[in-house]
Design a protein around this motif. Structure first.
Motif, PDB file in Angstrom:
ATOM      1  N   ASP A 189      11.330 -42.402 -20.482  1.00  0.00           N
ATOM      2  CA  ASP A 189      12.432 -43.227 -20.990  1.00  0.00           C
ATOM      3  C   ASP A 189      13.072 -42.622 -22.241  1.00  0.00           C
ATOM      4  OD1 ASP A 189      12.071 -45.228 -19.022  1.00  0.00           O
ATOM      5  OD2 ASP A 189      10.416 -46.090 -20.166  1.00  0.00           O
ATOM      6  N   ALA A 190      12.226 -42.111 -23.144  1.00  0.00           N
ATOM      7  CA  ALA A 190      12.742 -41.586 -24.418  1.00  0.00           C
ATOM      8  C   ALA A 190      13.474 -40.265 -24.258  1.00  0.00           C
ATOM      9  CB  ALA A 190      11.596 -41.430 -25.407  1.00  0.00           C
ATOM     10  N   LYS A 191      13.000 -39.428 -23.328  1.00  0.00           N
ATOM     11  CA  LYS A 191      13.618 -38.114 -23.096  1.00  0.00           C
ATOM     12  C   LYS A 191      13.836 -37.370 -24.411  1.00  0.00           C
ATOM     13  CE  LYS A 191      15.936 -39.426 -18.769  1.00  0.00           C
ATOM     14  NZ  LYS A 191      15.249 -40.714 -18.615  1.00  0.00           N
ATOM     15  N   LEU A 192      12.728 -37.021 -25.027  1.00  0.00           N
ATOM     16  CA  LEU A 192      12.762 -36.417 -26.361  1.00  0.00           C
ATOM     17  C   LEU A 192      13.394 -35.030 -26.402  1.00  0.00           C
ATOM     18  CD1 LEU A 192       9.169 -37.492 -27.528  1.00  0.00           C
ATOM     19  CD2 LEU A 192      11.357 -38.572 -28.087  1.00  0.00           C
ATOM     20  N   LEU A 193      13.398 -34.318 -25.301  1.00  0.00           N
ATOM     21  CA  LEU A 193      13.931 -32.948 -25.285  1.00  0.00           C
ATOM     22  C   LEU A 193      15.415 -32.962 -24.923  1.00  0.00           C
ATOM     23  CD1 LEU A 193      10.951 -31.120 -23.534  1.00  0.00           C
ATOM     24  CD2 LEU A 193      11.502 -31.168 -25.970  1.00  0.00           C
ATOM     25  N   ASN A 194      16.232 -33.309 -25.894  1.00  0.00           N
ATOM     26  CA  ASN A 194      17.692 -33.318 -25.703  1.00  0.00           C
ATOM     27  C   ASN A 194      18.123 -34.134 -24.497  1.00  0.00           C
ATOM     28  OD1 ASN A 194      18.124 -31.572 -27.922  1.00  0.00           O
ATOM     29  ND2 ASN A 194      17.662 -29.783 -26.639  1.00  0.00           N
TER      30      ASN A 194
END
Length: 315
Positions: A189-194
């Motif tokens: 959900d967060a998709k931390l990698l751009n």
């Protein structure tokens, strides 16, 4: 009349001999076609596990006498199976085709399971792992919760009939596995990698970004969840104990690279140096990876899982 009779007898005799020679030659030719690969030094115990696939989608005539071993990597999510499979696929003679039963329709029932496996083992399944070189081993990765346990009896029969060897890959420290599961779930959900979700990464920079997230564990459910995972692996080993298999642990493969040689020998492969581009995400101390570390320590202290806390070191 005498001459005529003599000519007729000679003619019948010659025709009979010709037919006999043609028949013998035909029989020999059929025999050679049916059994083209006999003198390969295969040991008697290996016979049930040696295969000569005949794909429908292409011709492998140049590899016709190259024996192929069938295998399946049986594991659980976040146990290092993705990394392990990349190691196997770095071998020029191995094709491991990924988590094929992550697609629900392929595991809807035993018929769809068998149909999919037949396609893989007949070399009619094409993924990025497909090789142009003559294969020596072909298989795929199978998670325990993807129909494997529900249909275990039928799958055991299939493995025995087809001569499939099983590679069990588990994780000793199930607490570290839970950290990886929670972190991976969060990143979906967060998709931390751009803005992109990645279950596996190929750079230390990406690994560092994902490792910044520290999951908060439910201390009340911690022991039931660890017990559930432990029981699942024990059941799998029990169900498939009569299948030719090897049992590996993620930590052992990392710390002892001779384990990779054992795997290659198990699959009857020429031993080579195996490599992977994947970078480990959670490599720090356990205490640095869990938000409520004190609660977790308290929950596991004095239990059979206390040893997981003692491995509070970099791995």
């Amino acid at each position: 009349m005498v001459v005529l009779v003599f000519v007729m007898v000679c003619g019948v005799y010659i025709c009979a001999n010709c037919l006999k020679q043609i028949s013998t030659r035909t029989y020999l030719n059929i025999k050679v076609v049916d059994q083209p690969c006999q003198d390969l030094g295969i040991e008697q115990w290996e016979v049930p596990y040696v295969h000569y696939p005949q794909p429908e989608t292409f011709s492998r005539e140049e590899c016709g006498c190259n024996p192929v071993w069938y295998f399946a990597i049986l594991s659980m999510q976040r146990s290092g199976s993705g990394w392990f499979e990349t190691l196997l696929n770095s071998h020029i003679n191995v094709s491991s085709n990924g988590e094929i039963f992550s697609v629900i329709s392929r595991r809807a029932n035993i018929s769809s399971l068998v149909k999919t496996m037949d396609k893989v083992y007949n070399l009619d399944w094409f993924t990025s792992a497909s090789k142009n070189e003559c294969l020596a081993a072909v298989g795929f990765k199978w998670m325990l919760n993807q129909g494997l346990m529900e249909h275990h009896a039928d799958i055991v029969k299939y493995f025995k009939k087809k001569g499939v060897s099983a590679i069990f890959l588990f994780r000793r420290n199930l607490l570290r596995r839970m950290i990886s599961i929670l972190a991976n779930s969060y990143d979906k959900d967060a998709k931390l990698l751009n803005g992109t979700h990645k279950s596996h990464v190929h750079s230390s920079t990406e690994a560092h970004i994902l490792a910044k997230y520290k999951p908060k564990m439910n201390a009340t459910l911690l022991i039931p969840e660890l017990t559930k995972a432990e029981e699942a692996s024990a059941k799998a080993l029990q169900y498939f104990k009569n299948i030719r298999h090897i049992v590996l642990y993620y930590e052992d493969v990392i710390n002892n690279r001779t384990k990779l040689q054992e795997v290659q020998e198990f699959l009857r492969l020429p031993v080579r140096e195996l490599t992977s581009r994947q970078v480990k995400i959670h490599s720090g101390l356990l205490s640095e990876q869990i938000e409520n570390w004190d609660d977790v320590q308290q929950a596991l202290k004095g239990t059979s899982y206390q040893s997981f806390l003692q491995s509070d070191r970099k791995l």
